[in-house]
Design a protein around this motif. Sequence first.
Motif, mmCIF file in Angstrom:
data_model
loop_
_atom_site.group_PDB
_atom_site.id
_atom_site.type_symbol
_atom_site.label_atom_id
_atom_site.label_comp_id
_atom_site.label_asym_id
_atom_site.label_seq_id
_atom_site.Cartn_x
_atom_site.Cartn_y
_atom_site.Cartn_z
ATOM 1 N N ASP A 1 0.864 -1.179 0.000
ATOM 2 C CA ASP A 1 0.000 0.000 0.000
ATOM 3 C C ASP A 1 0.900 1.229 0.000
ATOM 4 O OD1 ASP A 1 -1.688 2.114 0.480
ATOM 5 O OD2 ASP A 1 -2.593 1.271 2.299
ATOM 6 N N PRO A 2 0.911 2.015 -1.078
ATOM 7 C CA PRO A 2 1.819 3.166 -1.129
ATOM 8 C C PRO A 2 1.563 4.188 -0.038
ATOM 9 C CG PRO A 2 0.237 3.230 -2.945
ATOM 10 C CD PRO A 2 0.101 1.890 -2.302
ATOM 11 N N TYR A 3 0.386 4.141 0.580
ATOM 12 C CA TYR A 3 0.069 5.096 1.643
ATOM 13 C C TYR A 3 0.400 4.545 3.023
ATOM 14 C CZ TYR A 3 -2.203 7.156 -2.347
ATOM 15 O OH TYR A 3 -2.439 7.686 -3.588
ATOM 16 N N ALA A 4 1.143 3.419 3.035
ATOM 17 C CA ALA A 4 1.612 2.859 4.305
ATOM 18 C C ALA A 4 3.126 2.716 4.338
ATOM 19 C CB ALA A 4 0.962 1.495 4.549
ATOM 20 N N VAL A 5 3.805 3.161 3.284
ATOM 21 C CA VAL A 5 5.244 2.949 3.131
ATOM 22 C C VAL A 5 6.040 3.977 3.935
ATOM 23 C CG1 VAL A 5 7.139 3.020 1.459
ATOM 24 C CG2 VAL A 5 4.991 1.869 0.879
ATOM 25 N N ASP A 6 7.155 3.506 4.515
ATOM 26 C CA ASP A 6 8.136 4.392 5.150
ATOM 27 C C ASP A 6 9.372 4.476 4.265
ATOM 28 O OD1 ASP A 6 6.388 4.495 7.259
ATOM 29 O OD2 ASP A 6 7.676 3.381 8.659
ATOM 30 N N VAL A 7 9.997 5.657 4.222
ATOM 31 C CA VAL A 7 11.245 5.853 3.474
ATOM 32 C C VAL A 7 12.229 6.593 4.362
ATOM 33 C CG1 VAL A 7 12.349 6.896 1.467
ATOM 34 C CG2 VAL A 7 10.037 5.942 1.256
ATOM 35 N N SER A 8 13.435 6.022 4.485
ATOM 36 C CA SER A 8 14.517 6.683 5.218
ATOM 37 C C SER A 8 15.687 6.908 4.269
ATOM 38 C CB SER A 8 14.980 5.836 6.402
ATOM 39 O OG SER A 8 13.926 5.631 7.321
ATOM 40 N N MET A 9 16.384 8.003 4.466
ATOM 41 C CA MET A 9 17.559 8.317 3.643
ATOM 42 C C MET A 9 18.711 8.665 4.573
ATOM 43 S SD MET A 9 15.655 10.477 0.594
ATOM 44 C CE MET A 9 16.844 10.087 -0.682
ATOM 45 N N GLY B 1 3.380 6.944 4.103
ATOM 46 C CA GLY B 1 3.075 7.664 2.883
ATOM 47 C C GLY B 1 2.953 9.165 3.040
ATOM 48 N N GLY B 2 3.459 9.705 4.151
ATOM 49 C CA GLY B 2 3.397 11.147 4.380
ATOM 50 C C GLY B 2 4.689 11.670 4.974
ATOM 51 N N PRO B 3 4.851 12.990 5.097
ATOM 52 C CA PRO B 3 6.092 13.565 5.613
ATOM 53 C C PRO B 3 6.374 13.134 7.049
ATOM 54 C CG PRO B 3 4.717 15.244 4.567
ATOM 55 C CD PRO B 3 3.864 14.022 4.726
ATOM 56 N N ASP B 4 7.657 12.958 7.347
ATOM 57 C CA ASP B 4 8.078 12.642 8.721
ATOM 58 C C ASP B 4 9.114 13.673 9.150
ATOM 59 O OD1 ASP B 4 8.602 11.511 11.152
ATOM 60 O OD2 ASP B 4 9.052 9.521 10.409
ATOM 61 N N ARG B 5 10.400 13.297 9.228
ATOM 62 C CA ARG B 5 11.427 14.235 9.663
ATOM 63 C C ARG B 5 11.713 15.276 8.569
ATOM 64 N NH1 ARG B 5 11.243 14.860 14.344
ATOM 65 N NH2 ARG B 5 13.232 15.960 14.179
ATOM 66 N N PRO B 6 12.154 16.480 8.956
ATOM 67 C CA PRO B 6 12.462 17.526 7.971
ATOM 68 C C PRO B 6 13.582 17.092 7.027
ATOM 69 C CG PRO B 6 12.296 18.455 10.173
ATOM 70 C CD PRO B 6 12.274 16.969 10.341
ATOM 71 N N ARG B 7 13.486 17.490 5.771
ATOM 72 C CA ARG B 7 14.483 17.106 4.774
ATOM 73 C C ARG B 7 15.879 17.599 5.129
ATOM 74 N NH1 ARG B 7 11.825 17.243 -1.194
ATOM 75 N NH2 ARG B 7 9.694 16.692 -0.627
ATOM 76 N N ASP B 8 15.955 18.755 5.800
ATOM 77 C CA ASP B 8 17.281 19.329 6.069
ATOM 78 C C ASP B 8 18.053 18.528 7.118
ATOM 79 O OD1 ASP B 8 15.955 20.058 8.390
ATOM 80 O OD2 ASP B 8 16.001 22.217 7.981
ATOM 81 N N GLU B 9 17.412 17.508 7.713
ATOM 82 C CA GLU B 9 18.144 16.626 8.624
ATOM 83 C C GLU B 9 18.934 15.557 7.866
ATOM 84 O OE1 GLU B 9 15.685 14.901 11.601
ATOM 85 O OE2 GLU B 9 14.926 16.830 12.362
#
Length: 385
Positions: free
Chosen positions: A319-327, A336-344
């Motif tokens: 489900d694309p609205y349940a996915v987590d992405v870490s970089m 599927g929504g914003p978490d930590r600020p990009r500048d981190e």
Amino acid sequence: MSVTAPRGFEAAGVAAGLKATGKPDVAVVVNRGPLKTGAAVFTSNRAKANPILWSQQAIADGVVEAVVLNSGGANCFTGPFGFQTTHQTAERAAELLGVSAGDVLVCSTGLIGTGDEVFRAKVLAGTAEAIATLSADGGDDAAHAIMTTDTVAKTSTLAGDGWTIGGMAKGAGMLAPGLATMLVVLTTDAVLDAAQADAHLRAATRVSFDRLDSDGCMSTNDQVTLMASGASGVEPDPTAFRAALAEVCTSLAIQLQCDAEGASHDISIEVIHAASEDDAVEVGRSVARNNLFKAAVFGNDPNWGRVLAAIGTTGADFDPYAVDVSMNGVRVCSDGGPDRPRDEVDLTPRATHVLIDLKVGDASATVYTNDLTHDYVHENSAYAS
């Protein structure tokens, strides 16, 4: 010593004049036995170079006495003349080694669509010279002779329980799977028969070279060869040997990734909690081949929206609205929504890790790629000039 680290192997690399730089461009690796077991996997591109067409026939009996490799010319789309050149190369090596031409594999790399009498003469002369200088210390020379746009030679060795595996590889572009997109020679002094060698090789390439997708472009000349001499006299534990071979192949694949043409980031895309391993690979590869994502990484922009857009094109179960992405350790997307600020997120290091959590199962896989840079475009626009 790379391919000559295991007992029973000799190698050489010489300059035959195929490269304008005068650097080594012909390599030979010979199995002195007592076993002459061989296995190989090839590009799945329908457009196959003449050495691939020859080697696919030669490997059918599971016997390989030697591999002859040249850089400085792919010998692809060169018509009947090109196939004759490959055939004559195997025949010349066989004559000098006292073996059958049908047990000599041939590999070529370089520019497609070029080849003439001068090219043939240089390859044949280089083959003879390399065979005349074969030694148990010649592995590094062979590894340098197969380089094209590579900036460094790629080698790996691993010692097992009484047996050893060695390997060399070349490749800095057109690194996409199917089945192996580079030239690789692997050697071992373990006791293996042809069926075992083939099974181990396919299992190892599946989790290493097949997961390397630098630019999504499949070459015409790609070949990975495994030769087993049996000189150790040891029949390895199958599980231990397969794991060791996969480790050597993964080491070589990572070296290829780190030397990719023009790249400024080496990107590992790890997909976890997938419904199946195939799903995990499909999701990882969709990101690896997404030029918008690759361009964002080049610009040090943690644009996680491009990750979700890329995986949404797959048929994988999630489900694309349940996915987590870490970089690089920062979870920028949750459910599927914003978490930590990009500048981190710090994308200035060359090593870049993307973690995608699909939250549907227990399978996982990692796909390796690079960013899309100005230097990559320049190098490949001027490759033939």
